[in-house]
Write an enzyme that holds these catalytic residues in place. Structure first.
Site, mmCIF file in Angstrom:
data_model
loop_
_atom_site.group_PDB
_atom_site.id
_atom_site.type_symbol
_atom_site.label_atom_id
_atom_site.label_comp_id
_atom_site.label_asym_id
_atom_site.label_seq_id
_atom_site.Cartn_x
_atom_site.Cartn_y
_atom_site.Cartn_z
ATOM 1 C CB CYS A 2 -33.567 83.479 81.001
ATOM 2 S SG CYS A 2 -33.227 85.363 79.522
ATOM 3 N NE ARG A 27 -37.411 80.029 83.298
ATOM 4 C CZ ARG A 27 -38.522 80.714 84.211
ATOM 5 N NH1 ARG A 27 -38.586 79.540 85.181
ATOM 6 N NH2 ARG A 27 -38.019 81.541 84.838
ATOM 7 C CG ASN A 105 -32.559 83.763 83.963
ATOM 8 O OD1 ASN A 105 -31.881 82.982 82.811
ATOM 9 N ND2 ASN A 105 -32.850 82.284 84.473
ATOM 10 N N GLY A 106 -31.832 87.873 83.878
ATOM 11 C CA GLY A 106 -32.373 89.398 84.677
ATOM 12 C C GLY A 106 -32.155 90.692 83.895
ATOM 13 C CD GLU A 486 -57.259 85.016 80.980
ATOM 14 O OE1 GLU A 486 -57.293 85.826 81.034
ATOM 15 O OE2 GLU A 486 -57.545 83.401 80.689
ATOM 16 C CG HIS A 509 -71.698 104.711 76.380
ATOM 17 N ND1 HIS A 509 -72.584 105.844 76.638
ATOM 18 C CD2 HIS A 509 -72.224 103.964 77.654
ATOM 19 C CE1 HIS A 509 -73.026 105.391 77.546
ATOM 20 N NE2 HIS A 509 -73.173 104.190 77.754
#
Ligand code: F6R
Length: 609
Positions: A2, A27, A105-106, A486, A509
């Site tokens: 947000c 975002r 936000n949150g 990565e 393995h």
């Protein structure tokens, strides 16, 4: 995740806020909304006008009526947590009398409990969001001022928030508050801005004040003041943001990811600049707040980060062990707090975060500090929560990273760790000659990065060849293993191809069972003491008819294809070996038509748990 943007001043607010929302699009979000009002004569209530839309900011823009004038407003891009993406669930939220507007936000942890109580009192909820409880709590608060009303409401709330609040009866101000979710004030000339990210501010002002957790602020057109949620005044000294508005532009590239991959030579140059001390074959890291005596007393280093930053931390731990001979390891910050870790006074903790706002990392830092540990930050965003919470640290100077998928920040973070390792090494047992060897290697990096990126066409061709794979294996040993991890994360998050990363030594393995022609392997094969072992692993794969793409310092006979990268010092090779695989992930995703800068389900800065 947000985004919040707000403005109070003299200008026409709607276009300003819509432009701010566009700057926050990177975002990640699924709906957007805006509420505005105009200043009225003192004592006369204003009118709140609101528009919300599921989807992109341009869909919101299309819904904004022609006559939508105002000089104060708040706006939001929402990333759904409580309730599906919809017009109703988009922020802002208003109370029944259209007096109070909130963007948030949150996550409010006790939202369902509060919702049940408010519903029992006759409040009708219009959305499924946790945020709406805040609106009703503020609207019902008995206090005389907006600041007091917000404070009264927040007393009932458990969870995290960055909020901006407008009230029709107090329309000369915006009140904001922060607890675990970033809030930055932008100071202009007779105008004030607020945002959850400086990206939304830098086109208008570079003078900012970042709120701390537990802090609130009142913004008026010509001034602001900050204070705690308990009401005592705090001092807020504006700082200047170094990043220019242009650094957020695409600069001729088709995507931010491509732009940011190609910015890496300059970014590495920046993190090295002014830090190398040739006289003592060491580096200066001004903000560490760790003198030589304290550095000698460190017995262990624990690095904490999430996702890509965690992988950068893994390479960092190896660099520290190799150059400074201090036992070091990296752990996902998201897990750390929950295993009640033993916090040892002789251990130095290092929190790594590009954004400096990742909740899981911030919470780990807070838990460590509560237990008396010393925590350093390795962070990109200056003045971010983790940078401020840490006892000291170093910035990675990558410049703003807009693509959700991290590339240049990863590389710069690893280089920052190389600097830290060299600094600690030269305080301890690293010789002048080895210090010089590493410094020379660091100086070669920018040119070698450019050399790798010049091979883009060949990498693009290879990506097209491997893009049909449903699943890919990434392997490496010791220094090469975090590079493999990565690279596998990059491929899966941007192309959605399933990818596994294993130490090459672990193949037999278990994972060898997966190898067949349809499951190609990317092998990280540096020219170091493990070269023969890596070749043996490739042999095992070939014997099972597996296809291999090697990233190596020389053409590998066992591999079907090799991307040859320039050789640096053994310790620094991981920095370079990951770079062609960023381009590989990019071109694979491009060939598959993916939304490269905003991969599905992901957000740039994860400020919730
Ligand atoms: C992946 C990526 C994420 C972040 C992670 C932590 O490309 O960017 O894995 O690394 O969410 O974010 P920061 O570094 O901001 O703490």
């Amino acid at each position: 995740m947000c985004g919040i943007v707000g403005y109070i001043g003299k200008r026409d607010v709607a276009p300003l806020l819509l432009e701010g929302l566009q700057r926050l699009e990177y975002r990640g979000y699924d709906s957007a909304g805006i509420v505005i009002t105009s200043r009225t004569a003192a004592g006369k209530p204003g009118t709140l006008k609101m528009v919300k839309a599921k989807g992109r900011v341009r869909e919101l823009e299309a819904k904004v009526p022609k006559r939508f004038a105002g000089t104060t407003g708040i706006a939001h891009t929402r990333w759904a947590t409580h309730g599906a993406p919809s017009d109703e669930n988009a922020h802002p939220h208003l109370d029944a009398d259209n007096k109070v507007a909130v963007v948030h936000n949150g996550i409010i942890d006790n939202a369902s409990e509060l919702r049940a109580k408010l519903t029992a009192d006759g409040i009708v909820f219009l959305s499924d969001t946790d945020t709406e409880v805040l609106v009703h709590l503020i609207a019902r608060a008995q206090a005389d001022t907006l600041e007091e009303k917000v404070r009264e409401a927040l007393r009932h709330v458990e969870g995290t928030y960055g909020i901006a609040v407008m009230h029709a009866d107090f329309n000369d101000r915006i009140v904001v508050a922060r607890n675990g979710s970033p809030v930055v004030l932008g100071i202009g000339e007779k105008e004030m801005f607020v945002a959850s990210d400086v990206a939304a501010l830098v086109a208008h002002t570079r003078q900012v004040v970042t709120l701390d957790d537990g802090e609130m602020a009142t913004l008026k057109a010509d001034d602001f003041r900050t204070y705690t949620t308990e009401g005592s005044t705090t001092t807020a000294t504006p700082t200047t943001v170094e990043w220019e508005a242009e650094s957020y532009d695409m600069g001729g590239h088709d995507t931010y990811m491509h732009k940011e991959i190609f910015e890496q030579a300059d970014a590495v140059d920046r993190v090295l600049r002014g830090r190398i001390d040739d006289r003592f074959s060491t580096v200066h890291l001004g903000g560490l707040n760790l003198d030589a005596r304290e550095a000698r007393g460190v017995r262990r280093i624990k690095i904490l980060g999430c996702g890509t930053s965690y992988h950068a931390g893994q390479i960092g731990a190896q660099l520290i062990e190799e150059l400074a001979r201090i036992p070091a390891d990296a752990e996902p910050a998201s897990e750390f707090r929950y295993r009640n870790p033993v916090v040892d006074p002789d251990t130095l903790y290092v929190a790594v975060s590009q954004s400096g706002e990742t909740y899981d990392v911030l919470a780990a830092v807070q838990e460590l500090k509560r237990k008396g540990a010393r925590v350093l930050g390795v962070v990109n965003v200056v003045g971010s929560a983790i940078a401020r919470e840490a006892d000291g640290g170093t910035y990675v100077h990558a410049g703003p990273e807009v693509c959700v998928v991290s590339t240049k920040c990863f590389t710069n973070t690893v280089v920052a760790f190389a600097l830290l390792a060299l600094h600690l090494g030269r305080i301890r047992d690293l010789s002048v000659a080895d210090g010089k060897r590493i410094i020379d290697g660091l100086r070669r990096l920018p040119e070698q990065i450019s050399e790798i990126l010049a091979g883009e066409d060949e990498i693009k061709r290879l990506a097209a060849e491997y893009a049909e794979a449903k699943s890919m294996m990434f392997i490496g040993r010791v220094r090469g293993y975090p590079v493999a991890r990565e690279a596998s994360l990059k491929l899966k998050e941007v192309s959605y191809i399933h990818a596994e990363a294993y130490p090459a030594s672990e193949l037999k393995h278990g994972p060898l069972a997966l190898i067949e022609p349809a499951m190609p392997t990317v092998a990280i094969v540096p020219d170091d003491d493990l070269l023969e072992k890596n070749r043996a692993a490739m042999e095992e794969i070939k014997a099972r008819s597996g296809r291999i793409l090697a990233v190596a310092h020389q053409v590998q006979e066992k591999a079907d294809h090799t991307i040859v990268v320039p050789k640096n010092e053994n310790e620094l090779d991981p920095i370079l070996m990951g770079i062609p695989l960023q381009l590989f992930a990019y071109h694979t995703a491009l060939a598959m038509g993916r939304d490269i800068d905003k991969p599905r389900n992901l957000a740039k800065s994860v400020t919730v748990e």
